[in-house]
Design a protein around this motif. Structure first.
Motif, PDB file in Angstrom:
ATOM      1  N   PHE A 296       2.354   6.842  -6.986  1.00 38.78           N
ATOM      2  CA  PHE A 296       1.425   7.826  -7.529  1.00 38.78           C
ATOM      3  C   PHE A 296       1.719   9.242  -7.054  1.00 38.78           C
ATOM      4  CE2 PHE A 296      -0.935   4.114  -8.804  1.00 38.78           C
ATOM      5  CZ  PHE A 296      -1.567   4.531  -9.968  1.00 38.78           C
ATOM      6  N   GLY A 297       2.857   9.430  -6.386  1.00 43.81           N
ATOM      7  CA  GLY A 297       3.309  10.782  -6.100  1.00 43.81           C
ATOM      8  C   GLY A 297       3.010  11.329  -4.723  1.00 43.81           C
ATOM      9  N   TRP A 298       2.795  10.453  -3.739  1.00 47.99           N
ATOM     10  CA  TRP A 298       2.543  10.940  -2.388  1.00 47.99           C
ATOM     11  C   TRP A 298       3.703  11.807  -1.921  1.00 47.99           C
ATOM     12  CZ3 TRP A 298      -1.645  10.710   0.806  1.00 47.99           C
ATOM     13  CH2 TRP A 298      -1.450  11.143   2.127  1.00 47.99           C
ATOM     14  N   LYS A 299       3.381  12.976  -1.338  1.00 44.06           N
ATOM     15  CA  LYS A 299       4.393  13.919  -0.865  1.00 44.06           C
ATOM     16  C   LYS A 299       4.439  13.887   0.658  1.00 44.06           C
ATOM     17  CE  LYS A 299       4.290  17.065  -4.815  1.00 44.06           C
ATOM     18  NZ  LYS A 299       3.751  16.043  -5.739  1.00 44.06           N
ATOM     19  N   SER A 300       5.559  13.414   1.176  1.00 45.27           N
ATOM     20  CA  SER A 300       5.720  13.282   2.622  1.00 45.27           C
ATOM     21  C   SER A 300       5.571  14.630   3.312  1.00 45.27           C
ATOM     22  CB  SER A 300       7.101  12.685   2.935  1.00 45.27           C
ATOM     23  OG  SER A 300       7.279  12.530   4.321  1.00 45.27           O
ATOM     24  N   GLY A 301       4.788  14.650   4.388  1.00 46.06           N
ATOM     25  CA  GLY A 301       4.606  15.869   5.179  1.00 46.06           C
ATOM     26  C   GLY A 301       3.512  16.795   4.695  1.00 46.06           C
ATOM     27  N   MET A 302       2.931  16.528   3.539  1.00 50.82           N
ATOM     28  CA  MET A 302       1.868  17.395   3.015  1.00 50.82           C
ATOM     29  C   MET A 302       0.504  16.911   3.523  1.00 50.82           C
ATOM     30  SD  MET A 302       0.637  18.055  -0.929  1.00 50.82           S
ATOM     31  CE  MET A 302       2.058  19.075  -1.372  1.00 50.82           C
ATOM     32  N   PRO A 303      -0.317  17.799   4.105  1.00 49.78           N
ATOM     33  CA  PRO A 303      -1.669  17.404   4.477  1.00 49.78           C
ATOM     34  C   PRO A 303      -2.475  17.012   3.234  1.00 49.78           C
ATOM     35  CG  PRO A 303      -1.063  19.483   5.516  1.00 49.78           C
ATOM     36  CD  PRO A 303      -0.009  19.182   4.497  1.00 49.78           C
ATOM     37  N   ALA A 304      -3.480  16.177   3.428  1.00 54.66           N
ATOM     38  CA  ALA A 304      -4.343  15.795   2.309  1.00 54.66           C
ATOM     39  C   ALA A 304      -5.465  16.795   2.088  1.00 54.66           C
ATOM     40  CB  ALA A 304      -4.931  14.399   2.543  1.00 54.66           C
ATOM     41  N   THR A 305      -5.903  17.444   3.159  1.00 59.05           N
ATOM     42  CA  THR A 305      -6.988  18.426   3.053  1.00 59.05           C
ATOM     43  C   THR A 305      -6.736  19.590   4.000  1.00 59.05           C
ATOM     44  OG1 THR A 305      -8.370  17.419   4.786  1.00 59.05           O
ATOM     45  CG2 THR A 305      -8.693  16.617   2.511  1.00 59.05           C
TER      46      THR A 305
ATOM     47  N   GLU B 238      -2.606  17.747  -3.459  1.00 62.91           N
ATOM     48  CA  GLU B 238      -2.139  16.674  -4.337  1.00 62.91           C
ATOM     49  C   GLU B 238      -2.185  15.314  -3.630  1.00 62.91           C
ATOM     50  OE1 GLU B 238       1.344  18.388  -7.048  1.00 62.91           O
ATOM     51  OE2 GLU B 238       1.304  19.263  -5.020  1.00 62.91           O
ATOM     52  N   ASN B 239      -1.985  15.288  -2.330  1.00 62.41           N
ATOM     53  CA  ASN B 239      -2.058  14.016  -1.609  1.00 62.41           C
ATOM     54  C   ASN B 239      -3.488  13.492  -1.545  1.00 62.41           C
ATOM     55  OD1 ASN B 239       0.655  13.725  -1.202  1.00 62.41           O
ATOM     56  ND2 ASN B 239       0.644  14.274   0.965  1.00 62.41           N
ATOM     57  N   PHE B 240      -4.463  14.381  -1.462  1.00 64.39           N
ATOM     58  CA  PHE B 240      -5.854  13.926  -1.530  1.00 64.39           C
ATOM     59  C   PHE B 240      -6.109  13.270  -2.890  1.00 64.39           C
ATOM     60  CE2 PHE B 240     -10.380  14.349  -2.392  1.00 64.39           C
ATOM     61  CZ  PHE B 240     -10.942  13.944  -1.189  1.00 64.39           C
ATOM     62  N   TYR B 241      -5.592  13.882  -3.927  1.00 66.74           N
ATOM     63  CA  TYR B 241      -5.766  13.318  -5.270  1.00 66.74           C
ATOM     64  C   TYR B 241      -5.091  11.953  -5.383  1.00 66.74           C
ATOM     65  CZ  TYR B 241      -6.069  13.162 -10.357  1.00 66.74           C
ATOM     66  OH  TYR B 241      -6.349  12.788 -11.642  1.00 66.74           O
TER      67      TYR B 241
ATOM     68  N   VAL C 209       0.850  -1.204   0.000  1.00 64.62           N
ATOM     69  CA  VAL C 209       0.000   0.000   0.000  1.00 64.62           C
ATOM     70  C   VAL C 209       0.881   1.248   0.000  1.00 64.62           C
ATOM     71  CG1 VAL C 209      -1.683   1.330   1.316  1.00 64.62           C
ATOM     72  CG2 VAL C 209      -1.979  -1.140   1.065  1.00 64.62           C
ATOM     73  N   ALA C 210       1.917   1.248   0.828  1.00 66.46           N
ATOM     74  CA  ALA C 210       2.816   2.403   0.875  1.00 66.46           C
ATOM     75  C   ALA C 210       3.510   2.609  -0.464  1.00 66.46           C
ATOM     76  CB  ALA C 210       3.841   2.213   1.985  1.00 66.46           C
ATOM     77  N   ASN C 211       3.957   1.521  -1.089  1.00 69.10           N
ATOM     78  CA  ASN C 211       4.614   1.618  -2.391  1.00 69.10           C
ATOM     79  C   ASN C 211       3.663   2.155  -3.447  1.00 69.10           C
ATOM     80  OD1 ASN C 211       6.839   1.114  -4.250  1.00 69.10           O
ATOM     81  ND2 ASN C 211       5.615  -0.590  -5.026  1.00 69.10           N
ATOM     82  N   TYR C 212       2.401   1.741  -3.385  1.00 69.90           N
ATOM     83  CA  TYR C 212       1.386   2.224  -4.320  1.00 69.90           C
ATOM     84  C   TYR C 212       1.266   3.751  -4.229  1.00 69.90           C
ATOM     85  CZ  TYR C 212      -3.162   2.454  -6.720  1.00 69.90           C
ATOM     86  OH  TYR C 212      -4.185   2.744  -7.591  1.00 69.90           O
TER      87      TYR C 212
END
Length: 360
Positions: free
Chosen positions: A255-264, A329-332, A248-251
């Protein structure tokens, strides 16, 4: 497996067709959990459909798979009417309701199960967060929403489901042709995965859409993103929680998860907010903070310093007023797992609720 041996096994499989095929994991030494749901009613075999067998020949040629093995695998798949019904879209005008949707996932049973999951697998979750930059609560939210931490992984024959959706996708769906093509690709990936791992393609069990294991990966996601996070030389998303967590983490990282960025972020509106323009991109982050606020969105605190694009996410509540958040972008990225803002919010809120229970 060489071709002569595989052809011999194909003939043996045909002789044993009347016997029930038991679910098995990618390694013969581990037993895949038996499905709790009763097997769905089935329709005719696909071996009677010339166009299906032509597609099987094409898959075999492009994937360099044994032609008779592929024909046998696809030909012995059966049409599943229940899968067709489940894929038929809801009637036009059916109202969405975030509060009802949320109540299905952010509730005491999942929160308690998520707390046990986090407590029992704290080390693997921490390692995945270090290696991939994806917070533990996001991984916990995903596995909880998808399968209640392995309690509900689906009882459908995956090859029956994806074959049904590849060749008999409900015509009432507005994107039926596109979806059929997608599931034909998933069928191809399932056969390639089965060939590579030595698993009988008829043994996989999952959701009515063909998703498998605790994280409910589609065959293509298993092939592309699943990782051997426990280091035993194999990938097992049914029985190895470490593999599930790492995959799941690799997925998300892929897809571009940015560490430390809130999702919303919370969002409000000025009296003359241009809601049509703000909602036009849907969940795709398209506005800078400056353009977002210029259109009448109101942000506060750390949201005003956000460096990336934002989207206005609307969560309808039936006849009541909708709710809104500013999605990053993390929400996306979360919606790449399931193309739904409601799904992404459920993942976020379940993960947050489990984390709060852990901290108490």
């Amino acid at each position: 497996m060489n071709r002569l041996l595989r052809s011999g096994l194909t003939l043996l499989a045909a002789a044993l067709l009347a016997a029930a095929v038991q679910a098995q994991s990618a390694a013969p030494t581990k037993k895949r959990p038996a499905a709790k749901a009763a097997a769905p009613a089935t329709g005719p075999l696909y071996a009677t459909r010339p166009e299906v067998l032509r597609a099987a020949d094409d898959i075999a040629a492009r994937r360099d798979l044994d032609r008779e093995w592929v024909r046998q695998a696809i030909g012995q798949a059966r049409l599943l009417p229940q899968v067709q019904r489940l894929m038929t879209p809801a009637p036009t005008g059916t109202p969405k309701n975030w509060r009802v949707y949320r109540s299905r996932f952010v509730e005491p049973i999942r929160i308690r199960a998520g707390l046990r999951f986090w407590q029992e697998h704290r080390e693997a979750l921490a390692r995945a967060e270090r290696d991939y930059g994806v917070p533990a609560e996001i991984i916990v939210g995903i596995v909880g929403v998808e399968s209640i931490y392995g309690q509900q992984m689906g009882g459908f024959s995956v090859i029956d489901a994806v074959t049904t959706l590849a060749f008999d996708f409900p015509r009432a769906h507005p994107r039926a042709a596109e979806r059929s093509a997608f599931f034909l690709g998933e069928l191809e990936q399932l056969l390639s995965l089965s060939d590579r791992t030595g698993v009988d393609p008829h043994s996989w069990r999952g959701s009515y859409a063909g998703a498998m294991g605790m994280p409910q990966f589609m065959p293509s996601s298993w092939v592309r993103y699943a990782v051997d996070f426990d280091g035993d030389g194999r990938v097992d998303l049914f029985n190895s929680v470490d593999d599930v967590i790492g995959s799941v983490a690799n997925y998300f990282k892929a897809f571009g998860w940015k560490s430390g960025m809130p999702a919303t972020y919370p969002v409000g509106f000025a009296a003359q907010a241009d809601m049509d323009t703000l909602l036009a991109p849907d969940i795709l982050p398209s506005f800078s903070v400056e353009s977002f606020t210029a259109k009448g969105a109101v942000l506060q605190g750390e949201a005003l310093a956000h460096a990336g694009p934002l989207a206005l996410v609307e969560l309808q509540n039936g006849a009541e007023a909708p709710q809104y958040v500013a999605g990053t972008e993390n929400f996306y990225v979360i919606t790449r797992y399931n193309w739904s803002s409601y799904y992404a919010m459920a993942v976020l809120e379940l993960g947050r609720a489990v984390r709060e229970a852990l901290d108490r």
